[in-house]
Scaffold this motif. Structure first.
Motif, PDB file in Angstrom:
ATOM      1  N   GLN A 110      29.576 -12.534  50.878  1.00  0.00           N
ATOM      2  CA  GLN A 110      28.495 -12.982  50.000  1.00  0.00           C
ATOM      3  C   GLN A 110      27.597 -11.805  49.599  1.00  0.00           C
ATOM      4  O   GLN A 110      27.235 -11.669  48.431  1.00  0.00           O
ATOM      5  CB  GLN A 110      27.664 -14.066  50.693  1.00  0.00           C
ATOM      6  N   LEU A 111      27.264 -10.951  50.555  1.00  0.00           N
ATOM      7  CA  LEU A 111      26.439  -9.785  50.247  1.00  0.00           C
ATOM      8  C   LEU A 111      27.148  -8.862  49.251  1.00  0.00           C
ATOM      9  O   LEU A 111      26.516  -8.340  48.319  1.00  0.00           O
ATOM     10  CB  LEU A 111      26.116  -9.012  51.527  1.00  0.00           C
ATOM     11  N   ILE A 112      28.439  -8.670  49.438  1.00  0.00           N
ATOM     12  CA  ILE A 112      29.201  -7.826  48.510  1.00  0.00           C
ATOM     13  C   ILE A 112      29.204  -8.440  47.121  1.00  0.00           C
ATOM     14  O   ILE A 112      28.967  -7.749  46.119  1.00  0.00           O
ATOM     15  CB  ILE A 112      30.644  -7.609  49.032  1.00  0.00           C
ATOM     16  N   ASN A 113      29.466  -9.728  47.044  1.00  0.00           N
ATOM     17  CA  ASN A 113      29.480 -10.409  45.739  1.00  0.00           C
ATOM     18  C   ASN A 113      28.115 -10.351  45.055  1.00  0.00           C
ATOM     19  O   ASN A 113      28.033 -10.119  43.844  1.00  0.00           O
ATOM     20  CB  ASN A 113      29.948 -11.851  45.891  1.00  0.00           C
ATOM     21  N   GLU A 114      27.045 -10.548  45.814  1.00  0.00           N
ATOM     22  CA  GLU A 114      25.706 -10.480  45.237  1.00  0.00           C
ATOM     23  C   GLU A 114      25.407  -9.076  44.720  1.00  0.00           C
ATOM     24  O   GLU A 114      24.865  -8.905  43.630  1.00  0.00           O
ATOM     25  CB  GLU A 114      24.657 -10.880  46.282  1.00  0.00           C
ATOM     26  N   THR A 118      24.870  -7.619  40.681  1.00  0.00           N
ATOM     27  CA  THR A 118      23.680  -6.920  40.176  1.00  0.00           C
ATOM     28  C   THR A 118      24.019  -5.539  39.635  1.00  0.00           C
ATOM     29  O   THR A 118      23.295  -5.025  38.795  1.00  0.00           O
ATOM     30  CB  THR A 118      22.602  -6.771  41.269  1.00  0.00           C
ATOM     31  N   THR A 119      25.122  -4.948  40.086  1.00  0.00           N
ATOM     32  CA  THR A 119      25.463  -3.606  39.613  1.00  0.00           C
ATOM     33  C   THR A 119      26.380  -3.606  38.399  1.00  0.00           C
ATOM     34  O   THR A 119      26.462  -2.621  37.687  1.00  0.00           O
ATOM     35  CB  THR A 119      26.119  -2.753  40.723  1.00  0.00           C
TER      36      THR A 119
END
Length: 121
Positions: A110-114, A118-119
């Motif tokens: 989830q952190l990677i996807n978020e 954003t990038t």
């Protein structure tokens, strides 16, 4: 050039990059040692060391009197090697840190996807 890596390794990686991005295709002539040396402004012996490294890894092969060529399956070999190096250099430490923080694989995903969202926008 990256001062943290030997020049011959950087030459080999530059040729591998061209194979990965499709600039150099299977059985296509690779840049000569002299061309690589002139482009990178380095000693031809250093460029030759990088080329020989790729020959040893069977990424390039030599046609006597003609030059170096991209080996069949070279792109897949390079991608496999780089994926393995990526896992060792980035994924393993990421997992170790996530475990220290009590993050599950789903939390990490989830952190990677978020972050990716954003990038990329």
């Amino acid at each position: 050039m990256d001062e943290g890596k030997p020049l011959f390794v950087q030459i080999a990686e530059m040729v591998e990059d061209q194979i990965v991005d499709g600039t150099l295709r299977e059985d296509e002539k690779a840049p000569s040692t002299n061309e690589l040396a002139a482009f990178s402004r380095i000693n031809p012996a250093t460029a030759a060391k990088g080329v020989n490294m790729l020959v040893d890894k069977e990424i390039l092969y030599k046609r006597r009197g003609i030059g170096m060529f991209v080996s069949p399956g070279a792109r897949d070999k390079v991608l496999t090697e780089r994926r393995s190096a990526f896992a060792t250099s980035y994924i393993a430490p990421l997992i170790a840190e996530a475990q220290k923080l009590g993050l599950s694989p789903d939390d990490v995903a989830q952190l990677i996807n978020e972050h990716a969202a954003t990038t990329t926008s």
